[in-house]
Motif scaffolding. Structure first.
Motif, PDB file in Angstrom:
ATOM      1  N   MET A   1      28.939   5.536 -55.026  1.00 33.31           N
ATOM      2  CA  MET A   1      28.340   5.840 -53.723  1.00 33.31           C
ATOM      3  C   MET A   1      26.894   6.299 -53.869  1.00 33.31           C
ATOM      4  O   MET A   1      26.014   5.894 -53.099  1.00 33.31           O
ATOM      5  CB  MET A   1      29.160   6.916 -53.014  1.00 33.31           C
ATOM      6  N   THR A   2      26.627   7.119 -54.887  1.00 32.84           N
ATOM      7  CA  THR A   2      25.265   7.604 -55.105  1.00 32.84           C
ATOM      8  C   THR A   2      24.337   6.473 -55.513  1.00 32.84           C
ATOM      9  O   THR A   2      23.199   6.398 -55.045  1.00 32.84           O
ATOM     10  CB  THR A   2      25.263   8.706 -56.182  1.00 32.84           C
ATOM     11  N   SER A   3      24.817   5.582 -56.380  1.00 33.58           N
ATOM     12  CA  SER A   3      23.999   4.433 -56.790  1.00 33.58           C
ATOM     13  C   SER A   3      23.692   3.521 -55.608  1.00 33.58           C
ATOM     14  O   SER A   3      22.570   3.016 -55.467  1.00 33.58           O
ATOM     15  CB  SER A   3      24.723   3.636 -57.885  1.00 33.58           C
ATOM     16  N   LEU A   4      24.690   3.309 -54.746  1.00 39.17           N
ATOM     17  CA  LEU A   4      24.479   2.497 -53.553  1.00 39.17           C
ATOM     18  C   LEU A   4      23.443   3.119 -52.634  1.00 39.17           C
ATOM     19  O   LEU A   4      22.539   2.438 -52.133  1.00 39.17           O
ATOM     20  CB  LEU A   4      25.804   2.325 -52.802  1.00 39.17           C
ATOM     21  N   LEU A   5      23.569   4.428 -52.405  1.00 41.57           N
ATOM     22  CA  LEU A   5      22.620   5.110 -51.523  1.00 41.57           C
ATOM     23  C   LEU A   5      21.218   5.103 -52.116  1.00 41.57           C
ATOM     24  O   LEU A   5      20.224   4.941 -51.390  1.00 41.57           O
ATOM     25  CB  LEU A   5      23.075   6.555 -51.280  1.00 41.57           C
TER      26      LEU A   5
END
Length: 409
Positions: free
Chosen positions: A317-321
């Motif tokens: 999720m952090t990489s996507l954001l």
């Protein structure tokens, strides 16, 4: 009576702790020699500290290949190595281009001071407040996700050790990262210090990416703010009562348009400076993001341990954001530069003096070629690039999943 603080300085000062802890020397206001020396010391210390673990992770990966370790073990360490290299590169370019960062900050400060000296309107106040609030909301969201990621990866092994001890009455020590050391890291004499070292390495990597991206968001936001303000003043530049205006008022309109043309040229050159600052690291960010999303998604699907699945889900999720907001801010900046032409079209240019109309046409013609940021000219930084990254990551993930589930002969 002191002058009110600039919005850009308020935004930077709010997250000054990031720069202090990473050694990236970005500061609201003037810098002293003490600031420079302190930031250099912190950066070099963190660089040596973190890259010792990065080298150990590379050694573990290649040793694992030679020893034919499990597929999931190798893919466990791969995202950590990739994001560490990304953090290294982003922080390095911020240090190398420190003078460029300072010059661009000074340009944006001057533009904001110029705006404060103009006669403000409710519309201009809405523009400045909207952009300022947006970047701060984005930073709050990312701040929460990065903190969760640090906690998950940093403290998850300790939680697993505690759970195993309570259920089996045995102590099985674990570390956040798989790294080769010239000693036994699970020896109780070394284990606490190794754990703390890896935990701080995690923090350094994440904060390094966070700091570089934060500066990028600030530059994009305040440049977009200036493009929107420019569009507003262009739309209002030519009064509708041109036929009743005196020669003096017509000349004043010409001078106003000339100032707006210079403002537009300054914004175009500022975007070019921002592109040179981030173009190389953005290319690596684009390439590594596809790999990160693919490997992290695979770990979420392949690993059976719930605690590790939660960690990699936060990682995903952090990489996507991170890559989404990078592309989103570039897209917003590009869109705002195009809207300058729309503002000229919606103005009263057809009522103006021929010289004013020609200058307006020049602005409109130039704004049809958007001011954009690129990944070393291989791709534009916009939402289309984000879609391509996600598509590439999905293709890699499907291939990896097929190889993993394929029956061995």
């Amino acid at each position: 009576m002191s002058e009110p603080a600039l919005l850009i300085d308020k935004t930077i000062k709010k997250y000054n702790y990031i720069f202090l802890s990473t050694g990236i020397n970005v500061k609201a206001g003037e810098k002293t020699k003490k600031d420079i020396l302190r930031s250099r010391f912190v950066f070099i210390f963190n660089f040596i500290w973190m890259n010792g673990d990065v080298v150990g992770a590379f050694l573990w990966f290649f040793t694992g290949l030679a020893q034919h370790k499990g597929f999931t073990e190798l893919t466990y360490v791969s995202p950590c190595i990739t994001i560490s290299c990304l953090g290294n590169l982003k922080a390095y370019y911020m240090i190398v281009h420190e003078k460029t960062v300072d010059s661009l900050l000074n340009i944006l400060r001057k533009l904001e001071i110029d705006q404060q000296n103009r006669r403000g309107t409710p519309e201009t106040e809405i523009i400045t407040a909207t952009e300022h609030n947006y970047v701060n909301r984005v930073m709050k969201v990312l701040n929460i996700f990065y903190i969760i990621l640090i906690i998950c990866f940093g403290l998850n092994p300790l939680m697993l050790v505690l759970i195993n001890y309570l259920t089996t009455n045995k102590v099985e020590l674990l570390l956040p990262l798989l790294i080769v050391y010239p000693f036994d890291p699970f020896d109780l004499r070394y284990y606490p210090w190794v754990y703390l070292k890896q935990f701080w390495s995690d923090i350094v990597v994440i904060l390094g990416i966070f700091a570089a991206d934060f500066v990028f968001y600030v530059f994009c936001t305040y440049l977009r703010m200036q493009f929107r303000l420019l569009g507003y003043y262009l739309q209002q530049a030519v009064p509708s009562d041109q036929k009743t205006m005196t020669l003096l008022e017509i000349e004043a309109t010409k001078l106003k348009i000339v100032d707006l043309v210079k403002w537009h040229q300054q914004l175009i050159s500022s975007v070019a400076i921002l592109d040179t600052l981030y173009t190389k690291s953005t290319l690596f960010n684009f390439v590594s993001s596809s790999l990160l999303l693919c490997l992290t998604g695979f770990n979420v699907m392949a690993i059976n341990d719930v605690a590790f699945v939660i960690s990699f889900l936060c990682f995903l999720m952090t990489s996507l954001l991170q890559i989404y907001f990078l592309c989103s801010f570039g897209d917003l900046l590009m869109e705002s530069s195009i809207q300058v032409g729309d503002a000229v079209y919606n103005s009263n240019w057809y009522l103006a003096d021929p010289a004013v109309s020609k200058m307006s046409l020049l602005i409109q013609t130039r704004s049809q070629r958007p001011c954009k940021l690129t990944a070393l000219n291989f791709a534009d930084v916009n939402l289309m690039a984000f879609m391509k990254i996600c598509s590439t990551a999905w293709s890699y993930f499907a291939l990896l999943q097929t190889l993993y589930t394929a029956p061995t002969k």
